[in-house]
Design a protein around this motif. Structure first.
Motif, PDB file in Angstrom:
ATOM      1  N   LYS A 155      51.925 -13.741 -11.295  1.00  0.00           N
ATOM      2  CA  LYS A 155      51.787 -13.385  -9.882  1.00  0.00           C
ATOM      3  C   LYS A 155      52.890 -14.014  -9.019  1.00  0.00           C
ATOM      4  O   LYS A 155      53.396 -13.395  -8.099  1.00  0.00           O
ATOM      5  N   GLU A 156      53.272 -15.248  -9.340  1.00  0.00           N
ATOM      6  CA  GLU A 156      54.234 -15.972  -8.512  1.00  0.00           C
ATOM      7  C   GLU A 156      55.693 -15.715  -8.894  1.00  0.00           C
ATOM      8  O   GLU A 156      56.546 -15.507  -8.023  1.00  0.00           O
TER       9      GLU A 156
ATOM     10  N   THR B 280      48.428 -24.425 -15.832  1.00  0.00           N
ATOM     11  CA  THR B 280      48.612 -23.263 -14.973  1.00  0.00           C
ATOM     12  C   THR B 280      48.258 -22.024 -15.788  1.00  0.00           C
ATOM     13  O   THR B 280      48.718 -21.859 -16.911  1.00  0.00           O
TER      14      THR B 280
ATOM     15  N   THR C 285      48.468 -16.711 -12.871  1.00  0.00           N
ATOM     16  CA  THR C 285      49.120 -17.357 -11.735  1.00  0.00           C
ATOM     17  C   THR C 285      50.636 -17.321 -11.887  1.00  0.00           C
ATOM     18  O   THR C 285      51.363 -17.051 -10.921  1.00  0.00           O
TER      19      THR C 285
ATOM     20  N   TYR D  79      58.564 -12.918  -7.797  1.00  0.00           N
ATOM     21  CA  TYR D  79      59.363 -12.999  -6.572  1.00  0.00           C
ATOM     22  C   TYR D  79      60.694 -13.734  -6.761  1.00  0.00           C
ATOM     23  O   TYR D  79      61.513 -13.756  -5.853  1.00  0.00           O
TER      24      TYR D  79
END
Length: 94
Positions: free
Chosen positions: A26-27, A19, A23, A30
Motif C-alpha cells: 500500500k505504501e 510490518t 502495508t 508511491y
C-alpha cells in the motif's frame, strides 16, 4: 498499545512486531521513482522471512532496482544475501 501489552511482549522473548505485506504494498507504490537504479539495504532483516525482502525481490524489475541486500544476525550463523536481478548471493558473516 498499552503498557501491559509492551510488558508482556518484553517478557515473551520471541514476540516481535513485523510490518505486514499489505502495508508495504500500500505504501511503497508511491515511491517507485525514488527507488530507480538504487541499492536497497535491509539491515538486520532475515531475507528468508522478511516481507520487505519478498516484496522488493518480486518487484525488482518494476522498481528498476540496482541491487537488493539484506543482513541477518543470529546465534546459529549470521549471513547477508544480495540479489542483482539475476543472481542471489549468500555470504556468511563471521
Amino acid at each position: 498499545m498499552n503498557n501491559q501489552t509492551l510488558t508482556k511482549a518484553k517478557i515473551n522473548a520471541y514476540d516481535e512486531f513485523y510490518t505486514k505485506r499489505q502495508t508495504i504494498e500500500k505504501e511503497l507504490v508511491y515511491y517507485k521513482e525514488q527507488f530507480k537504479n538504487k541499492r536497497v539495504y535491509l539491515n538486520c532483516d532475515n531475507p528468508l522471512r522478511s516481507k520487505f525482502w519478498q516484496y522488493f525481490y518480486e518487484n525488482f524489475k518494476e522498481f528498476e532496482l540496482k541491487e537488493l541486500i539484506s543482513s541477518h544476525y543470529c546465534e546459529n550463523g549470521s549471513f547477508s544475501m544480495s540479489y542483482d536481478g539475476e543472481f542471489e548471493k549468500v555470504k556468511n558473516i563471521d
